[in-house]
Scaffold this motif. Structure first.
Motif, PDB file in Angstrom:
ATOM      1  N   ASP A   1      99.906 128.286  61.169  1.00 44.92           N
ATOM      2  CA  ASP A   1      99.870 126.754  61.036  1.00 44.92           C
ATOM      3  C   ASP A   1      99.937 125.898  62.234  1.00 44.92           C
ATOM      4  O   ASP A   1     100.903 126.642  63.066  1.00 44.92           O
ATOM      5  CB  ASP A   1     100.869 126.367  59.771  1.00 44.92           C
ATOM      6  N   ARG A   2      99.554 124.847  62.474  1.00 50.76           N
ATOM      7  CA  ARG A   2      99.620 124.120  63.452  1.00 50.76           C
ATOM      8  C   ARG A   2     101.177 123.843  64.091  1.00 50.76           C
ATOM      9  O   ARG A   2     101.204 123.948  65.274  1.00 50.76           O
ATOM     10  CB  ARG A   2      98.939 122.679  63.458  1.00 50.76           C
ATOM     11  N   ASP A   3     101.854 123.473  63.307  1.00 50.12           N
ATOM     12  CA  ASP A   3     103.307 123.216  63.589  1.00 50.12           C
ATOM     13  C   ASP A   3     103.913 124.236  64.371  1.00 50.12           C
ATOM     14  O   ASP A   3     104.549 124.105  65.415  1.00 50.12           O
ATOM     15  CB  ASP A   3     103.955 122.742  62.546  1.00 50.12           C
ATOM     16  N   SER A   4     103.825 125.453  63.748  1.00 47.76           N
ATOM     17  CA  SER A   4     104.435 126.723  64.489  1.00 47.76           C
ATOM     18  C   SER A   4     103.964 126.791  65.704  1.00 47.76           C
ATOM     19  O   SER A   4     104.663 127.557  66.615  1.00 47.76           O
ATOM     20  CB  SER A   4     104.540 127.619  63.497  1.00 47.76           C
TER      21      SER A   4
ATOM     22  N   VAL B   1     102.331 124.712  68.071  1.00 46.69           N
ATOM     23  CA  VAL B   1     103.020 123.978  69.241  1.00 46.69           C
ATOM     24  C   VAL B   1     104.450 123.722  69.254  1.00 46.69           C
ATOM     25  O   VAL B   1     105.053 123.087  70.116  1.00 46.69           O
ATOM     26  CB  VAL B   1     102.470 122.503  68.873  1.00 46.69           C
ATOM     27  N   ALA B   2     105.310 124.346  68.355  1.00 47.46           N
ATOM     28  CA  ALA B   2     106.621 124.414  68.259  1.00 47.46           C
ATOM     29  C   ALA B   2     107.447 124.589  69.521  1.00 47.46           C
ATOM     30  O   ALA B   2     108.370 123.707  69.896  1.00 47.46           O
ATOM     31  CB  ALA B   2     107.202 124.986  67.041  1.00 47.46           C
TER      32      ALA B   2
ATOM     33  N   LEU C   1     106.791 122.320  72.450  1.00 52.36           N
ATOM     34  CA  LEU C   1     107.326 121.092  72.362  1.00 52.36           C
ATOM     35  C   LEU C   1     108.818 121.282  72.563  1.00 52.36           C
ATOM     36  O   LEU C   1     109.526 120.483  73.171  1.00 52.36           O
ATOM     37  CB  LEU C   1     107.189 120.380  70.816  1.00 52.36           C
ATOM     38  N   ARG C   2     109.531 122.284  71.936  1.00 54.82           N
ATOM     39  CA  ARG C   2     110.886 122.540  72.364  1.00 54.82           C
ATOM     40  C   ARG C   2     111.206 122.598  73.714  1.00 54.82           C
ATOM     41  O   ARG C   2     112.117 121.924  74.093  1.00 54.82           O
ATOM     42  CB  ARG C   2     111.363 123.720  71.564  1.00 54.82           C
TER      43      ARG C   2
ATOM     44  N   ALA D   1     103.036 113.257  68.928  1.00 52.33           N
ATOM     45  CA  ALA D   1     102.051 113.195  68.302  1.00 52.33           C
ATOM     46  C   ALA D   1     100.704 113.528  68.867  1.00 52.33           C
ATOM     47  O   ALA D   1     100.055 114.377  68.616  1.00 52.33           O
ATOM     48  CB  ALA D   1     101.806 111.921  67.397  1.00 52.33           C
TER      49      ALA D   1
ATOM     50  N   ARG E   1     100.708 117.336  69.542  1.00 53.09           N
ATOM     51  CA  ARG E   1     100.509 117.947  68.383  1.00 53.09           C
ATOM     52  C   ARG E   1      98.911 117.762  68.125  1.00 53.09           C
ATOM     53  O   ARG E   1      98.549 119.013  67.203  1.00 53.09           O
ATOM     54  CB  ARG E   1     101.342 117.184  66.965  1.00 53.09           C
ATOM     55  N   SER E   2      98.246 116.778  68.419  1.00 56.24           N
ATOM     56  CA  SER E   2      97.036 116.939  67.784  1.00 56.24           C
ATOM     57  C   SER E   2      96.036 117.635  68.885  1.00 56.24           C
ATOM     58  O   SER E   2      94.955 117.465  68.711  1.00 56.24           O
ATOM     59  CB  SER E   2      96.334 115.468  67.753  1.00 56.24           C
TER      60      SER E   2
END
Lengths: 244, 244
Positions: free
Chosen positions: B2-5, B7-8, B11-12, B26, B29-30
């Motif tokens: 999934d997208r969140d993991s 870029v996670a 971002l961290r 944001a 993320r996009s």
DNA sequence: CGTTCATTTGAGTGCCGTCAATATAAGTGG
DNA sequence: CCACTTATATTGACGGCACTCAAATGAACG
């Protein structure tokens, strides 16, 4: 010293390396720059400090270096007019190395504040300066290869040829057989990761072999062909063509 | 995935290194990211190429390296999840070195076009990414010192401790006594500027001395105190605090 | 014209390289 | 699961590049 000649070398350099439109150039020209003269072999900014301005070399030569706890020093790069050797301090607030003059120099100081205003207003200029710091990193990469893989004589001639090539983009003209190389043998050792004694022996050998003569702060090329063969110098890593 | 993991880790990492506001996050993320799996020890981009996208490491390990005409290879850096090891290609269009995986990895590709749109729209994000490339350069500087000045055993433990510290900013937690170090002895030699034979001898010596055990792609710290003394590792050059 | 720094040279040592062989691990196909 | 292949790790013998210690010469500068 008039404003035009102060930024002239910076602009020449940025233009050999990036594409700028007239408005960008005008904006760079109008940056406030404080010109100061510096003696030779003096610190400009030191490891651990938090400078609030960047340093443009207008005339002279500078080096960046790091010292280990064991008291050894490694020279990381040699800088010439048109360079902003501590441009990284715009985003890396605490210095992780030293910047100092090699010879008496004329320096122009530009505040971080004015640079930040400029880069935020003009993404084009931001990109050009960003690119400049990336070329800086590319030179570090080659420097790692130099110190890590090449035998000492090749190391010396490689940094000499790099400096000659970079001088071209400021001074113009064609590759000269003689050019400035204002390092003592101790500093040459610190740049190559060898002792000054060994630096001396290598220099003597290169001179006896009729390849190059490195002395009194100058390089005299004696045999261009054998020099190129020894140095394996390929200037691609300098990224001097904005289109490429 | 999934997208969140995806870029996670990026971002961290950007947040340990820069300050970003919610709108910046944001926007990151996009970003369109194409996820692909890569085998171990495979090229991602090679010297001379002109990539049109940057590579985010989602899982795995990568290295950057340069080869000389004499056929020697120098490893320039080791990269971990959250890194964008070829971010420089955004402004330096022709690669001057190789990027390849060390182990089977998951990579996310982000087009230069979308990155450029993002950085021009959000100077804040541009600054964060610029800063990231400057930290990259700071690591190169330390790598030059390592190869140029330290004896071989200190070189090895220094890069090991650097990797451990950098893993912390992705994985979190406290400095582990055991961590991944997926380099063969030949690659260790290429990173340190020594032959694989000598790398082997140094590793054995460090093991016999009860300082560290480097084997099977892992580092086991045996004596934290003597290790620190040998490595002289000071993490200031990693610039992990955005305020400092 | 003495002081200081940079350069040069010699003698001896050692880290690291080369060459070579063997052992071990890892991977592949039958 | 085993024989085979290949990559990686390990060890020995020997040589050389580069280091250390030390001293002398030359250049620069007040």
């Amino acid at each position: 010293m008039d404003r035009d000649s102060v930024v002239a070398s910076l602009l020449r350099r940025l233009e050999t390396v990036s594409k700028l439109d007239p408005a960008d150039i005008a904006a760079i020209r109008s940056l406030p720059i404080a010109v100061r003269h510096w003696a030779g072999a003096r610190a400009i900014v030191s490891d651990g400090e938090r400078p609030s301005e960047c340093c443009l070399i207008i005339e002279g030569f500078c080096i960046r270096s790091k010292s280990t706890e064991a008291g050894q020093r490694q020279i990381l790069s040699i800088h010439i007019p048109g360079d902003i050797p501590d441009l990284q301090s715009l985003h890396l607030h605490r210095m992780d190395h030293d910047l100092s003059t090699l010879v008496p120099s004329t320096l122009g100081f530009i505040s971080h504040a004015s640079l930040r205003t400029l880069t935020h207003a003009r993404p084009n200029v931001a990109d050009a300066l960003w690119r400049d710091t990336l070329i800086d990193a590319a030179i570090f990469r080659e420097w790692i290869v130099n110190v890590g893989q090449r035998p000492a004589p090749a190391r010396l001639v490689h940094i000499a040829l790099e400096l000659r090539r970079r001088l071209l983009s400021v001074r113009g003209g064609t590759e000269p057989a003689t050019f400035e190389f204002p390092l003592t043998q101790e500093q040459i050792g610190e740049a190559l990761g060898i002792t000054p004694v060994h630096a001396n022996r290598i220099i003597r050998q290169l001179r006896e072999d009729g390849i190059v003569d490195v002395s009194r702060g100058q390089v005299h090329v004696l045999d261009e062909t054998r020099l190129a063969e020894l140095a394996q110098f390929d200037d691609r890593y300098l990224h001097q063509d904005p289109a490429a």
